[in-house]
Write an enzyme that holds these catalytic residues in place. Structure first.
Site: not given
Ligand code: NDP
Length: 367
Positions: A134, A219
């Site tokens: 989301k 949320y």
């Molecule tokens: P993070 O920044 O921790 O991780 C995102 C990952 O996406 C990065 O580590 C990277 O992984 C990849 N990525 C690819 N392109 C990019 C870019 N241009 N910039 C940054 N990262 C990139 O974010 P979150 O994990 O916190 O959030 C990711 C998604 O999950 C969001 O949409 C957020 O809303 C959702 N979320 C949902 C939650 C829930 O409870 N349902 C809780 C937290 C987040 P790699 O290096 O492997 O390519």
């Protein structure tokens, strides 16, 4: 009582049973069951992707088998940690080749918000089921494109709405649907936390599509809909910005918003990146109330009604979510609160209306 023969027949193992001792037939049955496991690749190995991977260790019906990442060092670490074979590892340039990989059923897209649409459509075109975090997309138009792409590819599209499977949430929702609170006329949703690092993608409009509303605010929107069990017909909203350096143009810091529902119920909600300890739902009806605090954090969720506390065992939300999503895909199970693309789209239509209400000051009709 079920006879051994019935048991084996139900398990579809009667033929096997004639030639195998009972214990061997049972282990053959469990093998067959194990075959019905959703084999998942995670795309985006960030903070939430890691949380999902850890939670999946306890799943019986869903298994992490692959990764898609732009960071080779993370791929290496994840391969070792989760036993992922090299043939199931991809990057953002070559993940379309996943279509030729029969060992992956679904991809869980956990990348920044603006990438959800291209990544989900890419996965659908590769013929794999899509689970997308989301908010499903940046706006309703993008959401519709994703739904169309998944439909055309004949794959599921689901949104990572983990609260839709949380035990206490479901108990409150069942009580509301059963009329235990009488006619529910008011919902309050408070969703917020203090955001840190000003350079993170969540504060970059290009990647986040907005600010707190595109993250934590969803949320309260989603909660209002499942707690009241109706769809809103109008929206009003107001924005407050105390730090225009951190929260640039198009990145909302705090938005208060209100929604009106066909029954006459109203919702009053707050979404913010500038206050901690905001994770509360309150539902009031003519005969009773439900209060949840915390209501959407990783738990344990606390819930009580006018009748007293709601008790249920805390299970890691993402474990339950992945078990249930496996059952939806593999068994056609219908969840009480949907998690499909249409459900994601409903929230995006409201997000669009909230931003329009902030821009114009007008009450936005949703019908
Ligand atoms: P993070 O920044 O921790 O991780 C995102 C990952 O996406 C990065 O580590 C990277 O992984 C990849 N990525 C690819 N392109 C990019 C870019 N241009 N910039 C940054 N990262 C990139 O974010 P979150 O994990 O916190 O959030 C990711 C998604 O999950 C969001 O949409 C957020 O809303 C959702 N979320 C949902 C939650 C829930 O409870 N349902 C809780 C937290 C987040 P790699 O290096 O492997 O390519």
């Amino acid at each position: 009582m079920t006879s051994r023969r019935d048991f084996l027949q139900k398990a579809g193992l009667s033929t096997l049973a004639v030639s195998l001792p009972f214990t061997d037939a049972l282990s053959a049955m469990s093998l067959e069951r194990e075959d019905k496991v959703l084999r998942v690749a995670i795309m985006g190995l960030g903070s939430y992707g890691t949380r999902v991977a850890e939670a999946m260790k306890d799943c019986k019906r869903a298994k992490l088998v692959g990764v898609i990442s732009g960071t080779p060092s993370k791929i290496e670490t994840w391969q070792q940690k989760y036993g992922i074979p090299a043939k199931n590892c991809y990057n953002y340039e070559n993940y379309h080749q996943i279509k030729d990989n029969p060992d992956i059923d679904a991809v869980y897209v956990i990348t920044p918000n603006s990438l959800h649409k291209p990544h989900s459509i890419g996965v659908a075109k590769a013929g794999k089921h899509v689970i997308c975090e989301k908010p499903m997309a940046l706006n309703a138009e993008e959401g519709r494109e994703m739904i169309a792409a998944c439909k055309a590819a004949g794959v599921h599209l689901m949104v990572g709405y983990r609260m839709h499977f949380e035990a206490k949430t479901l108990e409150v929702v069942k009580k509301q649907r059963a009329g235990e609170f009488g006619k529910t006329l008011f919902f309050q949703g408070l969703s917020g936390f203090m955001i840190g690092d000003p350079t993170q993608w969540r504060l970059n409009r290009e990647l986040a599509g907005g600010g707190s509303m595109m993250d934590i605010g969803v949320y309260s929107i989603n909660g209002a809909r499942y707690m009241l069990g109706e769809e809103p017909v109008w929206v009003t909203a107001q924005e407050v910005k105390t730090d225009p350096v951190k929260f640039k143009q198009g990145v909302d810091e705090t938005i208060t918003f209100q929604m009106g529902f066909p029954s006459g119920a109203v919702a009053s909600c707050l979404s913010t990146y500038s206050m901690n300890n905001l994770d509360k739902f309150f539902l009031n009806g003519t005969k009773g109330f439900a209060e949840m605090q915390p209501s959407t954090g990783y738990g344990p969720i606390q819930a009580r009604t006018n009748q007293g506390p709601i008790e249920a065992q805390h299970i890691t939300h993402q474990t339950t979510q992945m078990e249930e999503m496996a059952a939806i895909i593999l068994d056609g199970k219908k969840p009480l609160i949907p998690v499909d693309g249409e459900e994601g789209l409903k929230d995006l239509v409201i997000v669009d209306a909230i931003y329009e209400a902030v821009r114009t000051g007008a009450r936005i009709s949703l019908i």
